[in-house]
Write a protein that holds these residues in place. Structure first.
Motif, PDB file in Angstrom:
ATOM      1  N   ALA A 155      54.880  35.982-143.723  1.00 59.28           N
ATOM      2  CA  ALA A 155      56.079  35.614-143.515  1.00 59.28           C
ATOM      3  C   ALA A 155      57.048  35.532-144.681  1.00 59.28           C
ATOM      4  O   ALA A 155      56.404  35.562-145.795  1.00 59.28           O
ATOM      5  CB  ALA A 155      55.948  34.183-142.883  1.00 59.28           C
ATOM      6  N   TRP A 156      58.163  35.401-144.582  1.00 57.69           N
ATOM      7  CA  TRP A 156      59.221  35.206-145.432  1.00 57.69           C
ATOM      8  C   TRP A 156      59.849  33.742-145.152  1.00 57.69           C
ATOM      9  O   TRP A 156      60.137  33.638-143.929  1.00 57.69           O
ATOM     10  CB  TRP A 156      60.387  36.143-145.342  1.00 57.69           C
ATOM     11  CG  TRP A 156      59.855  37.410-146.028  1.00 57.69           C
ATOM     12  CD1 TRP A 156      59.204  38.574-145.709  1.00 57.69           C
ATOM     13  CD2 TRP A 156      59.602  37.773-147.394  1.00 57.69           C
ATOM     14  NE1 TRP A 156      58.757  39.642-146.204  1.00 57.69           N
ATOM     15  CE2 TRP A 156      59.226  39.018-147.410  1.00 57.69           C
ATOM     16  CE3 TRP A 156      59.959  37.183-148.463  1.00 57.69           C
ATOM     17  CZ2 TRP A 156      59.137  39.741-148.776  1.00 57.69           C
ATOM     18  CZ3 TRP A 156      60.015  37.806-149.732  1.00 57.69           C
ATOM     19  CH2 TRP A 156      59.448  38.929-149.841  1.00 57.69           C
ATOM     20  N   PHE A 157      60.106  32.908-146.073  1.00 56.70           N
ATOM     21  CA  PHE A 157      60.571  31.520-145.979  1.00 56.70           C
ATOM     22  C   PHE A 157      61.698  31.647-146.907  1.00 56.70           C
ATOM     23  O   PHE A 157      61.599  32.804-147.901  1.00 56.70           O
ATOM     24  CB  PHE A 157      60.072  30.554-146.024  1.00 56.70           C
ATOM     25  CG  PHE A 157      58.800  29.995-145.084  1.00 56.70           C
ATOM     26  CD1 PHE A 157      57.620  30.797-144.767  1.00 56.70           C
ATOM     27  CD2 PHE A 157      59.077  29.038-144.443  1.00 56.70           C
ATOM     28  CE1 PHE A 157      56.747  30.488-143.812  1.00 56.70           C
ATOM     29  CE2 PHE A 157      58.210  28.777-143.312  1.00 56.70           C
ATOM     30  CZ  PHE A 157      57.196  29.665-143.118  1.00 56.70           C
ATOM     31  N   ARG A 158      62.758  30.853-146.917  1.00 58.69           N
ATOM     32  CA  ARG A 158      63.708  30.564-147.843  1.00 58.69           C
ATOM     33  C   ARG A 158      64.067  29.053-148.191  1.00 58.69           C
ATOM     34  O   ARG A 158      63.757  28.444-147.328  1.00 58.69           O
ATOM     35  CB  ARG A 158      64.972  31.692-147.429  1.00 58.69           C
ATOM     36  CG  ARG A 158      65.829  30.953-146.221  1.00 58.69           C
ATOM     37  CD  ARG A 158      66.633  32.013-145.992  1.00 58.69           C
ATOM     38  NE  ARG A 158      67.407  31.481-144.814  1.00 58.69           N
ATOM     39  CZ  ARG A 158      68.659  32.181-144.196  1.00 58.69           C
ATOM     40  NH1 ARG A 158      68.956  33.614-144.592  1.00 58.69           N
ATOM     41  NH2 ARG A 158      69.102  31.684-143.177  1.00 58.69           N
ATOM     42  N   GLN A 159      64.495  29.079-149.438  1.00 61.54           N
ATOM     43  CA  GLN A 159      64.931  27.502-149.726  1.00 61.54           C
ATOM     44  C   GLN A 159      66.343  27.714-150.381  1.00 61.54           C
ATOM     45  O   GLN A 159      66.289  28.195-151.579  1.00 61.54           O
ATOM     46  CB  GLN A 159      63.881  26.760-150.491  1.00 61.54           C
ATOM     47  CG  GLN A 159      63.996  25.253-150.571  1.00 61.54           C
ATOM     48  CD  GLN A 159      62.945  24.679-150.948  1.00 61.54           C
ATOM     49  OE1 GLN A 159      61.931  25.353-151.536  1.00 61.54           O
ATOM     50  NE2 GLN A 159      62.867  23.385-150.667  1.00 61.54           N
ATOM     51  N   ALA A 160      67.179  26.928-149.982  1.00 60.66           N
ATOM     52  CA  ALA A 160      68.681  26.864-150.996  1.00 60.66           C
ATOM     53  C   ALA A 160      68.541  25.815-151.302  1.00 60.66           C
ATOM     54  O   ALA A 160      67.753  24.733-150.920  1.00 60.66           O
ATOM     55  CB  ALA A 160      69.672  27.100-149.678  1.00 60.66           C
ATOM     56  N   PRO A 161      69.209  25.445-152.488  1.00 59.21           N
ATOM     57  CA  PRO A 161      69.431  24.141-153.295  1.00 59.21           C
ATOM     58  C   PRO A 161      69.819  23.217-152.113  1.00 59.21           C
ATOM     59  O   PRO A 161      70.601  22.945-151.693  1.00 59.21           O
ATOM     60  CB  PRO A 161      70.630  24.584-154.201  1.00 59.21           C
ATOM     61  CG  PRO A 161      70.606  26.114-154.552  1.00 59.21           C
ATOM     62  CD  PRO A 161      70.292  26.558-153.150  1.00 59.21           C
ATOM     63  N   GLY A 162      69.013  21.810-152.686  1.00 56.86           N
ATOM     64  CA  GLY A 162      69.147  20.742-151.803  1.00 56.86           C
ATOM     65  C   GLY A 162      68.607  20.883-150.231  1.00 56.86           C
ATOM     66  O   GLY A 162      68.901  20.033-149.519  1.00 56.86           O
ATOM     67  N   LYS A 163      68.111  21.799-149.941  1.00 60.59           N
ATOM     68  CA  LYS A 163      67.477  22.221-148.596  1.00 60.59           C
ATOM     69  C   LYS A 163      66.092  22.115-148.195  1.00 60.59           C
ATOM     70  O   LYS A 163      65.511  22.596-149.396  1.00 60.59           O
ATOM     71  CB  LYS A 163      68.329  23.291-147.767  1.00 60.59           C
ATOM     72  CG  LYS A 163      70.060  22.980-147.630  1.00 60.59           C
ATOM     73  CD  LYS A 163      70.614  24.103-146.938  1.00 60.59           C
ATOM     74  CE  LYS A 163      71.991  23.971-146.660  1.00 60.59           C
ATOM     75  NZ  LYS A 163      72.715  24.995-145.772  1.00 60.59           N
ATOM     76  N   VAL A 195      61.953  32.401-141.993  1.00 60.57           N
ATOM     77  CA  VAL A 195      63.081  33.516-141.966  1.00 60.57           C
ATOM     78  C   VAL A 195      62.389  34.663-140.849  1.00 60.57           C
ATOM     79  O   VAL A 195      63.069  34.868-139.775  1.00 60.57           O
ATOM     80  CB  VAL A 195      63.166  34.334-143.026  1.00 60.57           C
ATOM     81  CG1 VAL A 195      64.060  35.429-142.965  1.00 60.57           C
ATOM     82  CG2 VAL A 195      63.933  33.299-144.105  1.00 60.57           C
ATOM     83  N   ALA A 196      60.963  34.777-141.139  1.00 59.29           N
ATOM     84  CA  ALA A 196      60.323  35.909-140.072  1.00 59.29           C
ATOM     85  C   ALA A 196      58.765  36.186-140.663  1.00 59.29           C
ATOM     86  O   ALA A 196      58.612  35.730-141.747  1.00 59.29           O
ATOM     87  CB  ALA A 196      61.128  37.486-140.512  1.00 59.29           C
ATOM     88  N   ALA A 197      58.247  36.407-139.562  1.00 59.55           N
ATOM     89  CA  ALA A 197      56.839  36.777-139.862  1.00 59.55           C
ATOM     90  C   ALA A 197      56.361  38.063-139.060  1.00 59.55           C
ATOM     91  O   ALA A 197      57.096  38.228-138.098  1.00 59.55           O
ATOM     92  CB  ALA A 197      56.175  35.498-139.215  1.00 59.55           C
ATOM     93  N   ILE A 198      55.263  38.445-139.404  1.00 62.70           N
ATOM     94  CA  ILE A 198      54.813  39.464-138.848  1.00 62.70           C
ATOM     95  C   ILE A 198      53.117  39.427-138.917  1.00 62.70           C
ATOM     96  O   ILE A 198      52.499  39.057-139.853  1.00 62.70           O
ATOM     97  CB  ILE A 198      55.028  40.917-139.547  1.00 62.70           C
ATOM     98  CG1 ILE A 198      54.556  42.302-138.994  1.00 62.70           C
ATOM     99  CG2 ILE A 198      54.582  41.028-141.063  1.00 62.70           C
ATOM    100  CD1 ILE A 198      55.293  43.471-139.601  1.00 62.70           C
ATOM    101  N   SER A 199      52.453  40.252-137.941  1.00 60.67           N
ATOM    102  CA  SER A 199      51.034  40.087-138.034  1.00 60.67           C
ATOM    103  C   SER A 199      50.382  41.264-138.633  1.00 60.67           C
ATOM    104  O   SER A 199      51.082  42.409-138.078  1.00 60.67           O
ATOM    105  CB  SER A 199      50.501  40.013-136.425  1.00 60.67           C
ATOM    106  OG  SER A 199      49.214  40.290-136.444  1.00 60.67           O
TER     107      SER A 199
END
Length: 122
Positions: A35-43, A48-52
């Motif tokens: 998977a992809w995750f994301r993190q913005a400052p203060g959040k 975001v998305a995942a794949i098997s």
């Protein structure tokens, strides 16, 4: 030792595209989801998305559906995230993750990369 190494981040104008890659090593990932995750400052870190790895099935967050595409290259043990029509709100540190559960909850994923920065200017 499991390693996930992201690459491909950078600075892009709104409407532009980027391709992120995650190189996975250290174990067999055939039974895992990536998977992809994301993190913005203060959040908080967000999915975001995942794949098997096994069947290539994918899942996307509503905020990126139709703009981002996740894919895998089994031969190279890499997972890619193609990001089109980027918006300033896509600006974040993007992380690659590996895990066995089918979940969007970040804490449930087993392995993480160090992250790659994506900055979208308006």
């Amino acid at each position: 030792q499991v390693q996930l190494v992201e690459s491909g981040g950078g600075l892009v104008q709104a409407g532009g595209s980027l391709r992120l890659s995650c190189a996975a090593s250290g174990r067999t990932f055939s039974s895992y989801r990536m998977a992809w995750f994301r993190q913005a400052p203060g959040k908080e870190r967000e999915f975001v998305a995942a794949i098997s790895w096994s069947d290539g099935s994918t899942y996307y967050a509503d905020s990126v559906k139709g703009r981002f595409t996740i894919s895998r290259d089994n031969a190279k043990n890499t997972v890619n995230l193609r990001m089109n029509s980027l918006k300033p709100e896509d600006t974040a540190l993007y992380y690659c993750a590996a895990g066995r559960r089918n979940t969007i909850v970040a804490s449930a994923w087993d392995y993480w990369g160090q992250g790659t920065q994506v900055t979208v200017s308006s």
